[in-house]
Scaffold this motif. Structure first.
Motif, PDB file in Angstrom:
ATOM      1  N   ARG A 182      -8.891   6.479  -0.705  1.00  0.00           N
ATOM      2  CA  ARG A 182      -7.623   5.819  -0.382  1.00  0.00           C
ATOM      3  C   ARG A 182      -7.886   4.688   0.617  1.00  0.00           C
ATOM      4  NH1 ARG A 182      -3.130   6.732   3.376  1.00  0.00           N
ATOM      5  NH2 ARG A 182      -1.175   6.242   2.309  1.00  0.00           N
ATOM      6  N   VAL A 183      -7.372   3.508   0.287  1.00  0.00           N
ATOM      7  CA  VAL A 183      -7.615   2.336   1.123  1.00  0.00           C
ATOM      8  C   VAL A 183      -6.420   1.390   1.003  1.00  0.00           C
ATOM      9  CG1 VAL A 183      -8.887   1.076  -0.674  1.00  0.00           C
ATOM     10  CG2 VAL A 183      -9.348   0.570   1.716  1.00  0.00           C
ATOM     11  N   LEU A 184      -6.133   0.683   2.081  1.00  0.00           N
ATOM     12  CA  LEU A 184      -5.080  -0.320   2.068  1.00  0.00           C
ATOM     13  C   LEU A 184      -5.612  -1.579   1.388  1.00  0.00           C
ATOM     14  CD1 LEU A 184      -2.185  -1.030   3.004  1.00  0.00           C
ATOM     15  CD2 LEU A 184      -3.225  -1.918   5.116  1.00  0.00           C
ATOM     16  N   ALA A 185      -4.894  -2.046   0.377  1.00  0.00           N
ATOM     17  CA  ALA A 185      -5.306  -3.254  -0.340  1.00  0.00           C
ATOM     18  C   ALA A 185      -4.239  -4.330  -0.167  1.00  0.00           C
ATOM     19  CB  ALA A 185      -5.511  -2.944  -1.822  1.00  0.00           C
ATOM     20  N   HIS A 186      -4.699  -5.558  -0.131  1.00  0.00           N
ATOM     21  CA  HIS A 186      -3.835  -6.717   0.052  1.00  0.00           C
ATOM     22  C   HIS A 186      -3.886  -7.577  -1.214  1.00  0.00           C
ATOM     23  CE1 HIS A 186      -3.790  -5.698   4.345  1.00  0.00           C
ATOM     24  NE2 HIS A 186      -5.067  -5.408   4.164  1.00  0.00           N
ATOM     25  N   VAL A 187      -3.024  -8.548  -1.300  1.00  0.00           N
ATOM     26  CA  VAL A 187      -2.986  -9.442  -2.454  1.00  0.00           C
ATOM     27  C   VAL A 187      -3.993 -10.573  -2.252  1.00  0.00           C
ATOM     28  CG1 VAL A 187      -1.559 -11.003  -3.832  1.00  0.00           C
ATOM     29  CG2 VAL A 187      -0.562  -8.899  -2.886  1.00  0.00           C
ATOM     30  N   LEU A 198       5.699  -5.705  -3.381  1.00  0.00           N
ATOM     31  CA  LEU A 198       4.845  -5.065  -2.377  1.00  0.00           C
ATOM     32  C   LEU A 198       5.299  -5.451  -0.977  1.00  0.00           C
ATOM     33  CD1 LEU A 198       1.330  -5.688  -3.955  1.00  0.00           C
ATOM     34  CD2 LEU A 198       2.605  -3.538  -3.935  1.00  0.00           C
ATOM     35  N   PRO A 199       5.582  -4.475  -0.117  1.00  0.00           N
ATOM     36  CA  PRO A 199       5.961  -4.817   1.254  1.00  0.00           C
ATOM     37  C   PRO A 199       4.781  -5.452   1.987  1.00  0.00           C
ATOM     38  CG  PRO A 199       5.770  -2.428   0.972  1.00  0.00           C
ATOM     39  CD  PRO A 199       5.552  -3.045  -0.369  1.00  0.00           C
ATOM     40  N   ASN A 200       5.012  -6.612   2.560  1.00  0.00           N
ATOM     41  CA  ASN A 200       3.965  -7.349   3.295  1.00  0.00           C
ATOM     42  C   ASN A 200       2.729  -7.636   2.449  1.00  0.00           C
ATOM     43  OD1 ASN A 200       5.499  -7.344   5.718  1.00  0.00           O
ATOM     44  ND2 ASN A 200       4.872  -5.230   6.038  1.00  0.00           N
ATOM     45  N   ASP A 201       2.904  -7.738   1.125  1.00  0.00           N
ATOM     46  CA  ASP A 201       1.797  -8.038   0.203  1.00  0.00           C
ATOM     47  C   ASP A 201       0.638  -7.054   0.323  1.00  0.00           C
ATOM     48  OD1 ASP A 201       3.128 -10.185  -0.885  1.00  0.00           O
ATOM     49  OD2 ASP A 201       2.175 -11.662   0.418  1.00  0.00           O
ATOM     50  N   GLN A 202       0.960  -5.773   0.504  1.00  0.00           N
ATOM     51  CA  GLN A 202      -0.083  -4.759   0.636  1.00  0.00           C
ATOM     52  C   GLN A 202       0.457  -3.395   0.231  1.00  0.00           C
ATOM     53  OE1 GLN A 202      -1.034  -4.956   4.796  1.00  0.00           O
ATOM     54  NE2 GLN A 202       0.691  -3.700   5.404  1.00  0.00           N
ATOM     55  N   ALA A 203      -0.458  -2.505  -0.145  1.00  0.00           N
ATOM     56  CA  ALA A 203      -0.100  -1.124  -0.466  1.00  0.00           C
ATOM     57  C   ALA A 203      -1.386  -0.306  -0.515  1.00  0.00           C
ATOM     58  CB  ALA A 203       0.627  -1.036  -1.807  1.00  0.00           C
ATOM     59  N   TYR A 204      -1.241   1.004  -0.374  1.00  0.00           N
ATOM     60  CA  TYR A 204      -2.399   1.884  -0.497  1.00  0.00           C
ATOM     61  C   TYR A 204      -2.711   2.130  -1.966  1.00  0.00           C
ATOM     62  CZ  TYR A 204      -2.735   2.835   4.447  1.00  0.00           C
ATOM     63  OH  TYR A 204      -2.933   2.694   5.794  1.00  0.00           O
ATOM     64  N   VAL A 205      -3.997   2.070  -2.279  1.00  0.00           N
ATOM     65  CA  VAL A 205      -4.498   2.375  -3.614  1.00  0.00           C
ATOM     66  C   VAL A 205      -5.669   3.330  -3.448  1.00  0.00           C
ATOM     67  CG1 VAL A 205      -3.839   0.116  -4.557  1.00  0.00           C
ATOM     68  CG2 VAL A 205      -6.145   0.432  -3.653  1.00  0.00           C
ATOM     69  N   LYS A 206      -6.165   3.829  -4.556  1.00  0.00           N
ATOM     70  CA  LYS A 206      -7.414   4.580  -4.530  1.00  0.00           C
ATOM     71  C   LYS A 206      -8.445   3.798  -5.321  1.00  0.00           C
ATOM     72  CE  LYS A 206      -6.007   9.253  -3.574  1.00  0.00           C
ATOM     73  NZ  LYS A 206      -6.087  10.652  -3.967  1.00  0.00           N
ATOM     74  N   ILE A 207      -9.603   3.663  -4.733  1.00  0.00           N
ATOM     75  CA  ILE A 207     -10.731   3.036  -5.409  1.00  0.00           C
ATOM     76  C   ILE A 207     -11.797   4.107  -5.536  1.00  0.00           C
ATOM     77  CG2 ILE A 207     -12.484   1.234  -5.329  1.00  0.00           C
ATOM     78  CD1 ILE A 207     -10.472  -0.474  -3.759  1.00  0.00           C
ATOM     79  N   ASN A 208     -12.045   4.512  -6.774  1.00  0.00           N
ATOM     80  CA  ASN A 208     -12.961   5.618  -7.059  1.00  0.00           C
ATOM     81  C   ASN A 208     -12.664   6.817  -6.161  1.00  0.00           C
ATOM     82  OD1 ASN A 208     -14.304   3.189  -8.259  1.00  0.00           O
ATOM     83  ND2 ASN A 208     -15.641   4.809  -9.004  1.00  0.00           N
TER      84      ASN A 208
END
Length: 162
Positions: free
Chosen positions: A120-125, A107-117
Motif C-alpha cells: 500500500r502506497v500513496l500515489a499521485h497523478v 481524486l482528492p488533491n490528485d492522490q489516493a492510496y493504491v497497492k503496487i504488488n
C-alpha cells in the motif's frame, strides 16, 4: 512548521523525460506483460518485479501490478513503470488511474492510496514533463532491493518489506 530545506512538495516535483513517451511504454513487454493489461487477481501479486533497461539512457522499467479497491470493486492492471530513485513519490498517469477505476478529476488533491504488488502506497497523478509515465519513487522503493544488469538489459526489483 517549516518544511525541511531539501523537501520538494509533490505539486512542484518534475522529472525531465525527453527520451521516454507513452508510445515507448506501450511497446515495451516485460516477460510477456503489456502495459495496462488486466492483471491476474486470483493469486497474490509477485514480490519480484521483473524489468528491463530501455533506450539510450538505459531507463529502468519494471512490470508492476497496480490495484485499488473502490466501493467493493477490485481493479488490477499490469503497469510498466519507470524506477526513479530520485523521486520521493509514486506517480500514475491518468490512463493508469482510469484503468484501475478512478477518474483523475475525482481524486482528492490528485492522490489516493493504491497497492503496487501488494504494498500500500500513496500515489499521485503524473504531470509536467512526465505526464505519460508511471513512476516508482522512494515511497515504494524503500521497501525493495534493486538489481540491474545493464549488459543483459534486465532488472529485478524485490520487495523485502511492506
Amino acid at each position: 512548521m517549516m518544511d525541511a530545506k531539501d523537501y520538494v512538495a509533490v505539486e512542484h516535483f518534475d522529472v525531465l523525460l525527453t527520451d521516454l513517451k507513452a508510445e515507448d511504454i506501450e511497446r515495451v513487454k516485460i516477460d510477456g506483460t503489456q502495459h495496462l493489461s488486466v492483471a491476474n487477481n486470483s493469486t497474490p501479486p509477485p514480490t519480484i518485479l521483473k524489468g528491463t533497461t530501455f533506450g539510450e539512457n538505459a531507463r529502468i522499467l519494471v512490470a508492476a501490478v497496480v490495484s485499488r479497491t473502490k466501493q467493493g470493486e477490485f481493479n488490477a492492471v499490469n503497469a510498466v513503470m519507470l524506477v526513479d530513485t530520485g523521486s520521493p513519490y509514486v506517480f500514475l498517469t491518468a490512463k493508469t488511474w482510469n484503468a484501475i477505476g478512478d477518474k483523475v478529476e475525482d481524486l482528492p488533491n490528485d492522490q489516493a492510496y493504491v497497492k503496487i504488488n501488494g504494498v500500500r502506497v500513496l500515489a499521485h497523478v503524473s504531470s509536467n514533463h512526465f505526464e505519460d509515465v508511471d513512476v516508482l519513487g522512494a515511497s515504494f522503493l524503500k521497501n525493495c532491493k534493486l538489481a540491474v544488469d545493464y549488459p543483459d538489459q534486465t532488472a529485478e526489483l524485490r520487495i523485502v518489506a511492506d
